[in-house]
Design a protein around this motif. Sequence first.
Motif, PDB file in Angstrom:
ATOM      1  N   MET A 138      16.009 -17.545  21.978  1.00  0.00           N
ATOM      2  CA  MET A 138      17.411 -17.245  22.059  1.00  0.00           C
ATOM      3  C   MET A 138      17.674 -15.926  21.354  1.00  0.00           C
ATOM      4  O   MET A 138      17.131 -15.652  20.303  1.00  0.00           O
ATOM      5  N   ASP A 139      18.519 -15.115  21.974  1.00  0.00           N
ATOM      6  CA  ASP A 139      18.907 -13.835  21.389  1.00  0.00           C
ATOM      7  C   ASP A 139      20.314 -13.927  20.834  1.00  0.00           C
ATOM      8  O   ASP A 139      21.212 -14.476  21.474  1.00  0.00           O
TER       9      ASP A 139
ATOM     10  N   GLY B  18      30.146  -6.471  13.007  1.00  0.00           N
ATOM     11  CA  GLY B  18      29.846  -7.830  12.571  1.00  0.00           C
ATOM     12  C   GLY B  18      30.148  -8.888  13.600  1.00  0.00           C
ATOM     13  O   GLY B  18      30.040 -10.081  13.314  1.00  0.00           O
ATOM     14  N   ASP B  19      30.540  -8.466  14.811  1.00  0.00           N
ATOM     15  CA  ASP B  19      30.794  -9.421  15.891  1.00  0.00           C
ATOM     16  C   ASP B  19      29.465  -9.950  16.423  1.00  0.00           C
ATOM     17  O   ASP B  19      28.509  -9.185  16.590  1.00  0.00           O
ATOM     18  N   VAL B  20      29.421 -11.236  16.684  1.00  0.00           N
ATOM     19  CA  VAL B  20      28.202 -11.883  17.159  1.00  0.00           C
ATOM     20  C   VAL B  20      28.381 -12.245  18.625  1.00  0.00           C
ATOM     21  O   VAL B  20      29.423 -12.756  19.030  1.00  0.00           O
ATOM     22  N   ARG B  21      27.345 -11.993  19.415  1.00  0.00           N
ATOM     23  CA  ARG B  21      27.350 -12.374  20.824  1.00  0.00           C
ATOM     24  C   ARG B  21      26.046 -13.101  21.105  1.00  0.00           C
ATOM     25  O   ARG B  21      24.977 -12.648  20.695  1.00  0.00           O
ATOM     26  N   MET B  22      26.149 -14.244  21.774  1.00  0.00           N
ATOM     27  CA  MET B  22      24.960 -15.013  22.136  1.00  0.00           C
ATOM     28  C   MET B  22      25.260 -15.831  23.373  1.00  0.00           C
ATOM     29  O   MET B  22      26.418 -16.068  23.713  1.00  0.00           O
ATOM     30  N   ILE B  23      24.220 -16.234  24.051  1.00  0.00           N
ATOM     31  CA  ILE B  23      24.353 -17.165  25.159  1.00  0.00           C
ATOM     32  C   ILE B  23      24.224 -18.551  24.545  1.00  0.00           C
ATOM     33  O   ILE B  23      23.218 -18.862  23.905  1.00  0.00           O
ATOM     34  N   TYR B  24      25.249 -19.364  24.717  1.00  0.00           N
ATOM     35  CA  TYR B  24      25.302 -20.665  24.055  1.00  0.00           C
ATOM     36  C   TYR B  24      24.077 -21.508  24.375  1.00  0.00           C
ATOM     37  O   TYR B  24      23.637 -21.595  25.518  1.00  0.00           O
ATOM     38  N   HIS B  25      23.564 -22.105  23.327  1.00  0.00           N
ATOM     39  CA  HIS B  25      22.438 -23.032  23.437  1.00  0.00           C
ATOM     40  C   HIS B  25      22.626 -24.062  22.342  1.00  0.00           C
ATOM     41  O   HIS B  25      22.980 -23.706  21.210  1.00  0.00           O
ATOM     42  N   GLU B  26      22.409 -25.324  22.630  1.00  0.00           N
ATOM     43  CA  GLU B  26      22.649 -26.376  21.646  1.00  0.00           C
ATOM     44  C   GLU B  26      21.679 -26.322  20.469  1.00  0.00           C
ATOM     45  O   GLU B  26      21.860 -27.024  19.479  1.00  0.00           O
ATOM     46  N   GLY B  27      20.668 -25.476  20.541  1.00  0.00           N
ATOM     47  CA  GLY B  27      19.715 -25.338  19.452  1.00  0.00           C
ATOM     48  C   GLY B  27      20.287 -24.625  18.234  1.00  0.00           C
ATOM     49  O   GLY B  27      19.738 -24.708  17.144  1.00  0.00           O
TER      50      GLY B  27
ATOM     51  N   GLY C 292      21.595 -12.400  29.929  1.00  0.00           N
ATOM     52  CA  GLY C 292      20.728 -11.735  28.954  1.00  0.00           C
ATOM     53  C   GLY C 292      20.493 -10.281  29.255  1.00  0.00           C
ATOM     54  O   GLY C 292      20.436  -9.443  28.349  1.00  0.00           O
ATOM     55  N   LYS C 293      20.387  -9.951  30.514  1.00  0.00           N
ATOM     56  CA  LYS C 293      20.094  -8.562  30.909  1.00  0.00           C
ATOM     57  C   LYS C 293      21.357  -7.683  30.983  1.00  0.00           C
ATOM     58  O   LYS C 293      21.312  -6.506  30.621  1.00  0.00           O
ATOM     59  N   HIS C 294      22.473  -8.241  31.456  1.00  0.00           N
ATOM     60  CA  HIS C 294      23.641  -7.415  31.773  1.00  0.00           C
ATOM     61  C   HIS C 294      24.837  -7.601  30.853  1.00  0.00           C
ATOM     62  O   HIS C 294      25.728  -6.755  30.846  1.00  0.00           O
ATOM     63  N   TRP C 295      24.912  -8.696  30.125  1.00  0.00           N
ATOM     64  CA  TRP C 295      26.105  -8.976  29.322  1.00  0.00           C
ATOM     65  C   TRP C 295      25.856  -8.994  27.822  1.00  0.00           C
ATOM     66  O   TRP C 295      26.677  -8.512  27.033  1.00  0.00           O
ATOM     67  N   LEU C 296      24.741  -9.522  27.415  1.00  0.00           N
ATOM     68  CA  LEU C 296      24.493  -9.804  26.004  1.00  0.00           C
ATOM     69  C   LEU C 296      24.604  -8.568  25.119  1.00  0.00           C
ATOM     70  O   LEU C 296      25.181  -8.623  24.040  1.00  0.00           O
ATOM     71  N   ASN C 297      24.097  -7.439  25.549  1.00  0.00           N
ATOM     72  CA  ASN C 297      24.051  -6.234  24.713  1.00  0.00           C
ATOM     73  C   ASN C 297      25.229  -5.268  24.943  1.00  0.00           C
ATOM     74  O   ASN C 297      25.150  -4.125  24.544  1.00  0.00           O
ATOM     75  N   GLN C 298      26.281  -5.736  25.560  1.00  0.00           N
ATOM     76  CA  GLN C 298      27.443  -4.855  25.802  1.00  0.00           C
ATOM     77  C   GLN C 298      28.160  -4.553  24.524  1.00  0.00           C
ATOM     78  O   GLN C 298      28.299  -5.310  23.638  1.00  0.00           O
TER      79      GLN C 298
END
Length: 79
Positions: free
Chosen positions: A1-2, A9-18, A73-79
């Motif tokens: 998970m990234d 200080g804003d955090v962006r992640m793809i939700y994962h229950e882990g 992960g490729k197009h949204w996460l690092n915006q």
Amino acid sequence: MDIVINTFGDVRMIYHEGIDPHAIGRPTIRRGSHVEPTADGYWTADLSPVDGPVLGPFKTRSSALAAEVAWLGKHWLNQ
């Protein structure tokens, strides 16, 4: 998970229950896509909530979910 943290200080992640997003602050969770069945029994991942395309059709829901996560992960996460 990234997990991406920008210079503000804003955090962006793809939700994962882990990972509990509450552990890193007060989360704002929003939908990244709509994974839905088609009339002919296939699946699509509609990424319009993040200004993305509609992916698919896929034979299985799990394939549509995997494509959704890969695109985010490729197009949204690092915006």
